[in-house]
Motif scaffolding. Structure first.
Motif, PDB file in Angstrom:
ATOM      1  N   SER A   1      -0.109  24.356   3.407  1.00  0.00           N
ATOM      2  CA  SER A   1      -0.218  24.629   4.513  1.00  0.00           C
ATOM      3  C   SER A   1       0.483  23.475   5.649  1.00  0.00           C
ATOM      4  CB  SER A   1      -1.685  25.028   5.053  1.00  0.00           C
ATOM      5  OG  SER A   1      -2.306  23.383   5.099  1.00  0.00           O
ATOM      6  N   THR A   2       0.450  22.095   4.952  1.00  0.00           N
ATOM      7  CA  THR A   2       0.991  21.251   5.880  1.00  0.00           C
ATOM      8  C   THR A   2       2.206  20.782   5.137  1.00  0.00           C
ATOM      9  OG1 THR A   2      -0.273  19.589   4.933  1.00  0.00           O
ATOM     10  CG2 THR A   2      -1.343  20.532   6.739  1.00  0.00           C
ATOM     11  N   ALA A   3       2.891  21.451   4.457  1.00  0.00           N
ATOM     12  CA  ALA A   3       4.015  21.047   3.539  1.00  0.00           C
ATOM     13  C   ALA A   3       5.281  20.741   4.882  1.00  0.00           C
ATOM     14  CB  ALA A   3       4.673  21.985   2.835  1.00  0.00           C
ATOM     15  N   GLN A   4       5.228  21.406   5.905  1.00  0.00           N
ATOM     16  CA  GLN A   4       6.246  21.255   6.887  1.00  0.00           C
ATOM     17  C   GLN A   4       6.113  19.951   7.719  1.00  0.00           C
ATOM     18  OE1 GLN A   4       3.754  23.142   7.293  1.00  0.00           O
ATOM     19  NE2 GLN A   4       3.035  23.237   9.243  1.00  0.00           N
ATOM     20  N   LYS A   5       5.176  19.438   7.609  1.00  0.00           N
ATOM     21  CA  LYS A   5       4.957  17.987   8.203  1.00  0.00           C
ATOM     22  C   LYS A   5       5.631  16.853   7.443  1.00  0.00           C
ATOM     23  CE  LYS A   5       0.957  19.822  10.652  1.00  0.00           C
ATOM     24  NZ  LYS A   5      -0.459  19.639  11.035  1.00  0.00           N
ATOM     25  N   PRO A   6       6.136  16.070   7.863  1.00  0.00           N
ATOM     26  CA  PRO A   6       7.022  14.796   7.136  1.00  0.00           C
ATOM     27  C   PRO A   6       5.632  13.710   6.837  1.00  0.00           C
ATOM     28  CG  PRO A   6       7.104  14.459   9.768  1.00  0.00           C
ATOM     29  CD  PRO A   6       6.768  16.043   9.530  1.00  0.00           C
ATOM     30  N   ARG A   7       5.561  13.116   5.813  1.00  0.00           N
ATOM     31  CA  ARG A   7       4.382  12.314   5.549  1.00  0.00           C
ATOM     32  C   ARG A   7       5.088  10.783   5.834  1.00  0.00           C
ATOM     33  NH1 ARG A   7      -0.128  14.020   4.291  1.00  0.00           N
ATOM     34  NH2 ARG A   7      -0.480  12.329   2.570  1.00  0.00           N
ATOM     35  N   THR A   8       3.911  10.323   6.402  1.00  0.00           N
ATOM     36  CA  THR A   8       4.117   8.741   6.792  1.00  0.00           C
ATOM     37  C   THR A   8       3.252   7.853   5.915  1.00  0.00           C
ATOM     38  OG1 THR A   8       4.281   9.486   9.169  1.00  0.00           O
ATOM     39  CG2 THR A   8       3.990   7.157   8.823  1.00  0.00           C
ATOM     40  N   CYS A   9       4.232   7.105   5.157  1.00  0.00           N
ATOM     41  CA  CYS A   9       3.476   6.169   4.234  1.00  0.00           C
ATOM     42  C   CYS A   9       3.833   4.751   4.327  1.00  0.00           C
ATOM     43  CB  CYS A   9       3.850   6.794   2.739  1.00  0.00           C
ATOM     44  SG  CYS A   9       3.215   8.290   2.371  1.00  0.00           S
ATOM     45  N   ASP A  10       2.925   3.811   3.909  1.00  0.00           N
ATOM     46  CA  ASP A  10       3.356   2.420   4.011  1.00  0.00           C
ATOM     47  C   ASP A  10       4.524   2.194   3.057  1.00  0.00           C
ATOM     48  OD1 ASP A  10       1.199   2.150   5.520  1.00  0.00           O
ATOM     49  OD2 ASP A  10      -0.093   1.231   4.044  1.00  0.00           O
ATOM     50  N   GLU A  11       5.314   1.162   3.328  1.00  0.00           N
ATOM     51  CA  GLU A  11       6.567   0.693   2.736  1.00  0.00           C
ATOM     52  C   GLU A  11       6.202  -0.157   1.615  1.00  0.00           C
ATOM     53  OE1 GLU A  11       9.616  -0.391   5.343  1.00  0.00           O
ATOM     54  OE2 GLU A  11       9.678   1.712   6.295  1.00  0.00           O
TER      55      GLU A  11
ATOM     56  N   ARG B   1      -1.800  -6.457 -22.794  1.00  0.00           N
ATOM     57  CA  ARG B   1      -2.755  -5.855 -23.748  1.00  0.00           C
ATOM     58  C   ARG B   1      -4.285  -5.794 -23.342  1.00  0.00           C
ATOM     59  NH1 ARG B   1      -3.009  -8.440 -29.649  1.00  0.00           N
ATOM     60  NH2 ARG B   1      -3.951 -10.280 -28.412  1.00  0.00           N
ATOM     61  N   GLY B   2      -4.948  -4.987 -23.273  1.00  0.00           N
ATOM     62  CA  GLY B   2      -6.127  -4.729 -22.658  1.00  0.00           C
ATOM     63  C   GLY B   2      -6.108  -4.331 -21.230  1.00  0.00           C
ATOM     64  N   PHE B   3      -5.242  -4.503 -20.366  1.00  0.00           N
ATOM     65  CA  PHE B   3      -5.152  -4.400 -19.042  1.00  0.00           C
ATOM     66  C   PHE B   3      -4.520  -2.987 -18.744  1.00  0.00           C
ATOM     67  CE2 PHE B   3      -5.940  -8.779 -19.096  1.00  0.00           C
ATOM     68  CZ  PHE B   3      -6.419  -8.943 -18.005  1.00  0.00           C
ATOM     69  N   LEU B   4      -4.906  -2.448 -17.545  1.00  0.00           N
ATOM     70  CA  LEU B   4      -4.380  -1.314 -16.896  1.00  0.00           C
ATOM     71  C   LEU B   4      -3.625  -1.623 -15.337  1.00  0.00           C
ATOM     72  CD1 LEU B   4      -4.139   1.683 -17.807  1.00  0.00           C
ATOM     73  CD2 LEU B   4      -5.916   2.144 -16.413  1.00  0.00           C
ATOM     74  N   SER B   5      -2.538  -1.191 -15.256  1.00  0.00           N
ATOM     75  CA  SER B   5      -1.715  -1.622 -13.930  1.00  0.00           C
ATOM     76  C   SER B   5      -1.891  -0.219 -13.249  1.00  0.00           C
ATOM     77  CB  SER B   5      -0.279  -1.863 -14.247  1.00  0.00           C
ATOM     78  OG  SER B   5       0.206  -2.094 -12.874  1.00  0.00           O
ATOM     79  N   VAL B   6      -2.352  -0.531 -11.812  1.00  0.00           N
ATOM     80  CA  VAL B   6      -2.410   0.549 -10.883  1.00  0.00           C
ATOM     81  C   VAL B   6      -1.858   0.311  -9.622  1.00  0.00           C
ATOM     82  CG1 VAL B   6      -4.543  -0.527 -10.312  1.00  0.00           C
ATOM     83  CG2 VAL B   6      -4.207   1.898  -9.644  1.00  0.00           C
ATOM     84  N   THR B   7      -0.853   1.110  -9.320  1.00  0.00           N
ATOM     85  CA  THR B   7      -0.269   0.920  -7.995  1.00  0.00           C
ATOM     86  C   THR B   7      -0.713   2.035  -6.921  1.00  0.00           C
ATOM     87  OG1 THR B   7       1.749   0.452  -9.027  1.00  0.00           O
ATOM     88  CG2 THR B   7       2.012   1.160  -6.713  1.00  0.00           C
ATOM     89  N   ALA B   8      -1.052   1.609  -5.734  1.00  0.00           N
ATOM     90  CA  ALA B   8      -1.661   2.483  -4.782  1.00  0.00           C
ATOM     91  C   ALA B   8      -0.714   2.758  -3.481  1.00  0.00           C
ATOM     92  CB  ALA B   8      -2.714   1.954  -4.129  1.00  0.00           C
ATOM     93  N   ASP B   9      -0.326   3.589  -3.112  1.00  0.00           N
ATOM     94  CA  ASP B   9       0.646   3.989  -1.656  1.00  0.00           C
ATOM     95  C   ASP B   9      -0.329   4.695  -0.755  1.00  0.00           C
ATOM     96  OD1 ASP B   9       2.668   4.141  -0.545  1.00  0.00           O
ATOM     97  OD2 ASP B   9       3.696   5.850  -1.424  1.00  0.00           O
ATOM     98  N   ARG B  10      -0.464   4.126   0.369  1.00  0.00           N
ATOM     99  CA  ARG B  10      -1.115   4.671   1.367  1.00  0.00           C
ATOM    100  C   ARG B  10      -0.195   5.521   2.273  1.00  0.00           C
ATOM    101  NH1 ARG B  10      -2.432   5.445   6.321  1.00  0.00           N
ATOM    102  NH2 ARG B  10      -0.311   4.393   6.693  1.00  0.00           N
ATOM    103  N   CYS B  11      -0.904   6.696   2.630  1.00  0.00           N
ATOM    104  CA  CYS B  11      -0.017   7.744   3.519  1.00  0.00           C
ATOM    105  C   CYS B  11      -1.112   8.178   4.473  1.00  0.00           C
ATOM    106  CB  CYS B  11       0.479   8.879   2.678  1.00  0.00           C
ATOM    107  SG  CYS B  11       1.967   8.287   1.460  1.00  0.00           S
ATOM    108  N   ASP B  12      -0.753   8.312   5.721  1.00  0.00           N
ATOM    109  CA  ASP B  12      -1.557   9.214   6.853  1.00  0.00           C
ATOM    110  C   ASP B  12      -1.935  10.517   6.169  1.00  0.00           C
ATOM    111  OD1 ASP B  12      -0.923   7.050   8.368  1.00  0.00           O
ATOM    112  OD2 ASP B  12       0.588   8.141   9.527  1.00  0.00           O
TER     113      ASP B  12
END
Length: 242
Positions: free
Chosen positions: A125-135, A229-240
């Motif tokens: 429903s909000t696909a027409q709105k541009p997303r604002t995310c951190d760079e 080995r034994g670790f998991l890498s996680v990347t978080a991207d914040r958006c409005d």
């Protein structure tokens, strides 16, 4: 002499009348036979005519019935054609094609994979709105707990510590089949997202794994990849949000 002549005349006369009588009787017999035959023939002809008339009536009724049946079948055929045309039009209106069909297939795949229905509906429903995310997405790593591994460095936090992320997995095995302390990155892992207040949601599957978490007006899009080995890498991207 005269007496003999008289007798001869009498005999000839009797023979004549006898011949006349015989022919008369024969004629009468012939006429009677003809009359009888005519009468019988007339009766048979009348009977045949009656049967023919009855058969004509029967055939007329059968033809009428067939005509009525044909008319009914024609009416049913016309109704069937109208129904088929209506269903065809409805099919063309309601069954998606092209891009819409591909999009619905993708949505079904996401739902089958455990995506949130309300979230998908909102995104559409909000696909027409541009997303604002951190760079500048944040990337952190932590240890995945197993049956032999738990303790320090097994959690990381995001959104000013409002989201805590932990993970558990299947212990790896060495070449001899012995269990090792670290997790097997080729096996599915289970990710837990715990918000302030104790609310927790999970995501489970093979790596790489993706999940979005909404906190207030922010949406955090997480991507999990195998690390050291034994670790998991996680990347978080914040958006409005929305």
């Amino acid at each position: 002499m005269s007496l003999g002549l008289h007798e001869n005349r009498q005999r000839r006369r009797r023979r004549f009348w006898w011949a006349v009588t015989k022919w008369s009787l024969a004629l009468i017999a012939i006429v009677a036979a003809g009359a009888y035959s005519y009468r019988i023939g007339s009766q048979l002809a009348a009977r045949d005519v009656t049967k023919a008339e009855q058969r004509i009536v029967e055939l007329t009724e059968e033809v009428g019935g067939l005509e009525r049946q044909s008319a009914a079948l024609a009416s049913e055929l016309a109704k069937s054609k109208e129904s088929i045309a209506a269903w065809q039009a409805r099919y063309e209106r309601e069954v998606p094609t092209g891009f819409v069909r591909e999009l619905m297939s993708l949505v079904q795949q996401k739902l089958d994979a455990g995506a949130d229905q309300e979230r998908l509906a909102f995104l559409v429903s909000t696909a027409q709105k541009p997303r604002t995310c951190d760079e500048t997405p944040q990337t952190k790593r932590f240890i995945v707990t197993t049956s032999l591994q738990s303790g320090a460095n097994d959690a990381v936090s995001f959104a000013d510590r409002s989201i805590t992320v932990t993970a558990s997995g299947t212990a790896a095995r060495d070449a001899s089949g012995n269990i090792e302390a670290w997790f097997d990155p080729n096996q599915p892992v289970k990710i837990a997202f715990t918000e302030l207040g104790g609310k927790s949601v999970t995501a489970e599957g093979a790596l790489p794994l993706h999940r979005s978490i909404v906190v207030g007006d922010d949406e955090y899009r997480f991507t999990f990849l195998p690390g050291a080995r034994g670790f998991l890498s996680v990347t978080a991207d914040r958006c409005d949000y929305p």
